[in-house]
Structures are given as structure tokens and as C-alpha cells.
Motif scaffolding. Sequence first.
Motif, PDB file in Angstrom:
ATOM      1  N   ASP A  28     -17.304   2.880  -9.425  1.00 16.72           N
ATOM      2  CA  ASP A  28     -17.887   3.847  -9.009  1.00 16.72           C
ATOM      3  C   ASP A  28     -16.382   4.902  -8.748  1.00 16.72           C
ATOM      4  O   ASP A  28     -15.990   5.455  -8.480  1.00 16.72           O
ATOM      5  N   ASN A  29     -15.339   3.393  -9.377  1.00 20.08           N
ATOM      6  CA  ASN A  29     -13.799   4.111  -8.651  1.00 20.08           C
ATOM      7  C   ASN A  29     -13.150   4.954  -9.760  1.00 20.08           C
ATOM      8  O   ASN A  29     -11.819   5.069 -10.151  1.00 20.08           O
ATOM      9  N   GLY A  30     -13.900   5.434 -10.380  1.00 24.73           N
ATOM     10  CA  GLY A  30     -13.324   5.937 -12.314  1.00 24.73           C
ATOM     11  C   GLY A  30     -11.805   6.700 -11.481  1.00 24.73           C
ATOM     12  O   GLY A  30     -10.844   6.540 -12.352  1.00 24.73           O
ATOM     13  N   SER A  31     -12.652   7.755 -10.745  1.00 22.64           N
ATOM     14  CA  SER A  31     -11.466   8.690 -11.011  1.00 22.64           C
ATOM     15  C   SER A  31      -9.990   8.624 -10.004  1.00 22.64           C
ATOM     16  O   SER A  31      -9.313   9.528 -10.535  1.00 22.64           O
ATOM     17  N   GLU A  32     -10.058   7.734 -10.316  1.00 19.12           N
ATOM     18  CA  GLU A  32      -8.980   7.225  -9.174  1.00 19.12           C
ATOM     19  C   GLU A  32      -7.773   5.958 -10.660  1.00 19.12           C
ATOM     20  O   GLU A  32      -6.895   6.426 -10.835  1.00 19.12           O
ATOM     21  N   ASP A  33      -8.693   5.429 -10.803  1.00 17.45           N
ATOM     22  CA  ASP A  33      -7.989   4.326 -11.685  1.00 17.45           C
ATOM     23  C   ASP A  33      -8.061   4.493 -13.398  1.00 17.45           C
ATOM     24  O   ASP A  33      -7.927   3.906 -13.948  1.00 17.45           O
ATOM     25  N   SER A  34      -8.859   5.846 -13.796  1.00 14.55           N
ATOM     26  CA  SER A  34      -9.021   5.338 -15.312  1.00 14.55           C
ATOM     27  C   SER A  34      -7.152   5.807 -15.610  1.00 14.55           C
ATOM     28  O   SER A  34      -7.033   7.425 -15.051  1.00 14.55           O
ATOM     29  N   GLY A  35      -7.244   5.422 -16.653  1.00 12.51           N
ATOM     30  CA  GLY A  35      -5.594   5.509 -16.926  1.00 12.51           C
ATOM     31  C   GLY A  35      -4.524   4.869 -16.170  1.00 12.51           C
ATOM     32  O   GLY A  35      -3.624   5.154 -16.562  1.00 12.51           O
ATOM     33  N   ARG A  36      -5.119   3.871 -15.064  1.00 11.49           N
ATOM     34  CA  ARG A  36      -3.932   3.563 -14.407  1.00 11.49           C
ATOM     35  C   ARG A  36      -4.929   1.852 -14.243  1.00 11.49           C
ATOM     36  O   ARG A  36      -5.235   1.294 -15.614  1.00 11.49           O
ATOM     37  N   LEU A  37      -3.821   1.127 -13.655  1.00 10.75           N
ATOM     38  CA  LEU A  37      -4.504  -0.424 -13.475  1.00 10.75           C
ATOM     39  C   LEU A  37      -3.863  -0.845 -14.831  1.00 10.75           C
ATOM     40  O   LEU A  37      -4.417  -2.352 -15.732  1.00 10.75           O
ATOM     41  N   TYR A  89      -2.805   1.955  -4.376  1.00 10.39           N
ATOM     42  CA  TYR A  89      -1.735   3.102  -4.494  1.00 10.39           C
ATOM     43  C   TYR A  89      -0.294   3.104  -4.576  1.00 10.39           C
ATOM     44  O   TYR A  89       0.508   2.807  -3.854  1.00 10.39           O
ATOM     45  N   SER A  90      -0.144   1.986  -5.356  1.00  3.75           N
ATOM     46  CA  SER A  90       1.184   1.191  -5.485  1.00  3.75           C
ATOM     47  C   SER A  90       1.590   1.156  -7.471  1.00  3.75           C
ATOM     48  O   SER A  90       0.701   0.823  -7.890  1.00  3.75           O
ATOM     49  N   THR A  91       2.855   0.970  -7.148  1.00  2.00           N
ATOM     50  CA  THR A  91       3.435   1.194  -9.186  1.00  2.00           C
ATOM     51  C   THR A  91       4.563   0.174  -8.711  1.00  2.00           C
ATOM     52  O   THR A  91       5.731   0.098  -7.449  1.00  2.00           O
ATOM     53  N   ASN A  92       5.120  -0.102  -9.696  1.00  2.00           N
ATOM     54  CA  ASN A  92       6.038  -0.555 -10.141  1.00  2.00           C
ATOM     55  C   ASN A  92       5.766  -2.213  -8.683  1.00  2.00           C
ATOM     56  O   ASN A  92       7.123  -2.011  -8.207  1.00  2.00           O
ATOM     57  N   ASP A 109      -4.917  -9.262  -5.846  1.00  2.00           N
ATOM     58  CA  ASP A 109      -5.999  -8.279  -5.809  1.00  2.00           C
ATOM     59  C   ASP A 109      -5.488  -7.005  -5.927  1.00  2.00           C
ATOM     60  O   ASP A 109      -4.309  -6.715  -5.137  1.00  2.00           O
ATOM     61  N   ILE A 110      -5.984  -6.103  -6.748  1.00  2.00           N
ATOM     62  CA  ILE A 110      -4.715  -5.121  -7.514  1.00  2.00           C
ATOM     63  C   ILE A 110      -5.753  -3.897  -7.866  1.00  2.00           C
ATOM     64  O   ILE A 110      -7.690  -4.181  -8.400  1.00  2.00           O
ATOM     65  N   LYS A 111      -5.870  -2.720  -6.862  1.00  2.00           N
ATOM     66  CA  LYS A 111      -6.806  -1.821  -7.396  1.00  2.00           C
ATOM     67  C   LYS A 111      -6.465  -0.483  -6.152  1.00  2.00           C
ATOM     68  O   LYS A 111      -5.165  -0.505  -6.619  1.00  2.00           O
ATOM     69  N   ARG A 112      -7.018   0.579  -6.656  1.00  2.00           N
ATOM     70  CA  ARG A 112      -6.976   1.966  -6.091  1.00  2.00           C
ATOM     71  C   ARG A 112      -5.522   2.512  -7.055  1.00  2.00           C
ATOM     72  O   ARG A 112      -4.317   2.709  -6.107  1.00  2.00           O
ATOM     73  N   ALA A 113      -5.889   2.622  -8.144  1.00  2.00           N
ATOM     74  CA  ALA A 113      -4.486   4.251  -8.578  1.00  2.00           C
ATOM     75  C   ALA A 113      -3.543   3.220  -9.012  1.00  2.00           C
ATOM     76  O   ALA A 113      -2.448   4.023  -9.688  1.00  2.00           O
ATOM     77  N   SER A 114      -3.451   2.046  -8.857  1.00  2.45           N
ATOM     78  CA  SER A 114      -2.001   1.327  -8.683  1.00  2.45           C
ATOM     79  C   SER A 114      -1.579   0.914 -10.388  1.00  2.45           C
ATOM     80  O   SER A 114      -2.935   0.841 -11.652  1.00  2.45           O
ATOM     81  N   ASP A 115      -0.872   0.614 -10.650  1.00  2.00           N
ATOM     82  CA  ASP A 115       0.214   1.384 -12.362  1.00  2.00           C
ATOM     83  C   ASP A 115       1.337   0.089 -12.000  1.00  2.00           C
ATOM     84  O   ASP A 115       1.701   0.298 -10.753  1.00  2.00           O
ATOM     85  N   SER A 145       0.939  -1.677  -0.530  1.00  2.00           N
ATOM     86  CA  SER A 145       0.141   0.493  -0.024  1.00  2.00           C
ATOM     87  C   SER A 145       0.567   1.618  -0.257  1.00  2.00           C
ATOM     88  O   SER A 145       1.943   1.152   0.392  1.00  2.00           O
ATOM     89  N   GLU A 146       0.846   2.317  -0.863  1.00  2.00           N
ATOM     90  CA  GLU A 146       0.879   2.777  -1.048  1.00  2.00           C
ATOM     91  C   GLU A 146       3.183   2.853  -1.529  1.00  2.00           C
ATOM     92  O   GLU A 146       3.481   3.683  -0.674  1.00  2.00           O
ATOM     93  N   ALA A 147       3.157   2.432  -1.686  1.00  2.00           N
ATOM     94  CA  ALA A 147       4.554   1.517  -2.242  1.00  2.00           C
ATOM     95  C   ALA A 147       5.292   1.828  -4.024  1.00  2.00           C
ATOM     96  O   ALA A 147       4.201   1.655  -4.286  1.00  2.00           O
ATOM     97  N   ASP A 148       6.424   1.763  -3.636  1.00  2.00           N
ATOM     98  CA  ASP A 148       7.175   2.196  -5.246  1.00  2.00           C
ATOM     99  C   ASP A 148       8.370   0.853  -5.209  1.00  2.00           C
ATOM    100  O   ASP A 148       8.986   0.768  -4.489  1.00  2.00           O
ATOM    101  N   ASN A 149       8.070   0.344  -6.137  1.00  2.00           N
ATOM    102  CA  ASN A 149       9.321  -0.832  -6.741  1.00  2.00           C
ATOM    103  C   ASN A 149       8.922  -2.079  -4.894  1.00  2.00           C
ATOM    104  O   ASN A 149      10.273  -1.963  -4.285  1.00  2.00           O
TER     105      ASN A 149
END
Length: 322
Positions: free
Chosen positions: A192-201, A143-146, A163-169, A119-123
Motif C-alpha cells: 500500500d506504499n505506492g504513493s511514496e515508492d512508485s517511480g523510486r526504489l 527515505y534516502s538516496t545515493n 532492507d531498502i524502503k520508503r521512497a529510497s532511490d 534514514s533521510e540521508a543522501d550520499n
Amino acid sequence: MRRTSARLKLGGAVAVVTAAATVGGLTAWSGNAAEAEPQTLAVGSPEGYGAGTTGGAGGDVVQVSSEDALVSALETDGPLQIEVTGTIALSDAVDVTSDKTLIGSGTSGVISGATLNVSEADNVIIQNLTFRDSDDDGINVEYSTNVWIDHNDVTGASDGGIDIKRASDNITVSWNHMYDQDKNMLLGHDDDNGSEDSGRLHVSYHHNWFDGTNQRNPRVRFGNPVHVYNNYYDSVGSYGVASTQEAGVLVEGNFFENTEDPFHLGEGDSPGGSLVARDNEFSNSGEGEQGGSVSNPSYGYDLDPASEIPGIVTAGAGVGTI
């Protein structure tokens, strides 16, 4: 050959280090940097959207065998490589911070009882571990990337396996063996979470063995494109892949066996997304439902022939095969 070479590199990296200290159940290791180069416990490297993930490479190597030691290591600032020895039973969900490699030792590394929460992590790299009997998800990413989740066994989670969710990419899920699991892999938690997820995931799922898993292999919202390729669907129960709520999924080069519903559009109350299927093989399985258009992935990749996937994946997926 790539997997054999990587295995030797892992063995070499462990062999050259020398124990420095043991504090609070956490064993830190040091060694000759020239001999240990490249200093990484992770085996191989990710392809797909998680390419470039390096985890804790270059950081210290520690061994953990207790919940307290694992929590302490995962909360450490900066890069760290964490080797799990034996079974660690969690009493609660454990958070993973940025720049971490978490890897099982041989076939002994097991995490049970609760969720590994990225959560809220990168790499972050998670490799060669058995996750079993979690009271919620086996692995949760938000909320995590890479992130690279590779060569794990996941079974018996009471909710999702991975499970992968909430603006992760920018995530790759590869060479995992999933079994005795109902809700297997969810991508995007809510319509209903498009504001966070659109353009990500953006996630690549490849060379996973869905071994009797019932549904969500994966179920996708918003991610576009999501690349599902060279996986083995073995006696999947309810359905394989579902594209819903503005998603675009490319289902490519997979082998579906004894799977009545390989893929479809929409699921439950979620409207259909887009799904393009190509170069798949079907044995005693349905043909699936597709529709709409999906962009090609933004990376290069090698596609194995779908007819060879059962042998390749059953020999190479899960713990102890790297």
C-alpha cells in the motif's frame, strides 16, 4: 586489477595521515593533502544506480572503536570518513546522516546488536564491515538516496539483512557476503506504499554471494527497473528473487546452484510484478518463473559470464577482499 589498485589507494590514504587529536573516543586525522590525494577511504567506485555516490570523500578521517564515538561521528554535519576498528556492540539503532563513508579497518570492523539506520540521508557509503546478530535489520535504508553498500558480511539479523524502503532511490548493493540469514533483502516494505515508492526504489544488486540465505534475495515491490545481475545463489532455501506489486526486475547473468526456486512472480499476499531473466546459469536448480516486460537499466555496465560467477564472487565478495 581494479580491486588491487583500489586496495593500494586505501593503504596509501591511511599511511599518509597523522593523528591530530583524540576526543571522546574519536580520533581525528590530518595530513598532507597533496600526498593523500585522492582523499578517500572508500575503495573503488560504484556502478549501477548508486553510481556517483562519494560518501564522505574530501572530509576528515576519524577512527572509532566505541558506540559513543560511532554515534558522534555519524551525527556530524558535513562530509566525514569513519573507520571502524574492532567490534562495536550497539545498544540501539544508530542513524547515519548525509555525506558519510563508514568503512571497516582491515577485517576487524564489526557492528553487532542493533540496526545501522540510513534514514533521510543522501550520499552514504558502507563498506568492508561485518554486521551480525542485530535485534532487527542489519542495515535499514529509508527515505534516502545515493547509497552504496559494498563488500560487507551480513549475518544473523533477526529481521532483514539489508532492507531498502520508503521512497529510497539510486542505490547499489554489491559484493556482499550474506549468510545464516532468513529474510535477506527486502525492497519496498508494503503493497500500500505506492504513493511514496512508485517511480523510486531503483536498486542495482550485483556480485553478491547469497550463501544459504532462505528468502528475499531480493523481494521487490514497486521498483522498476531493479537490476539483479552477476550474483551467486548458493543453496538458497525458500526462493531467490520475487517480483511483486508493480515491480519490474531484470535477473541477468546470475549463477543459481542447489536453488530449487531461483525466481518467481508474487509472494505471500502480494500480487505478481514483472520479471525478465536472461543469460543465467543453473546447476541442480529450477528454471524459475518470469513474465511481463522490464525496461533495460539506464546505465552502462560490464556483465561477467554467468558460468564464471561462482569463482569470481566467492573470491571477491565480503570483508577483506577489496
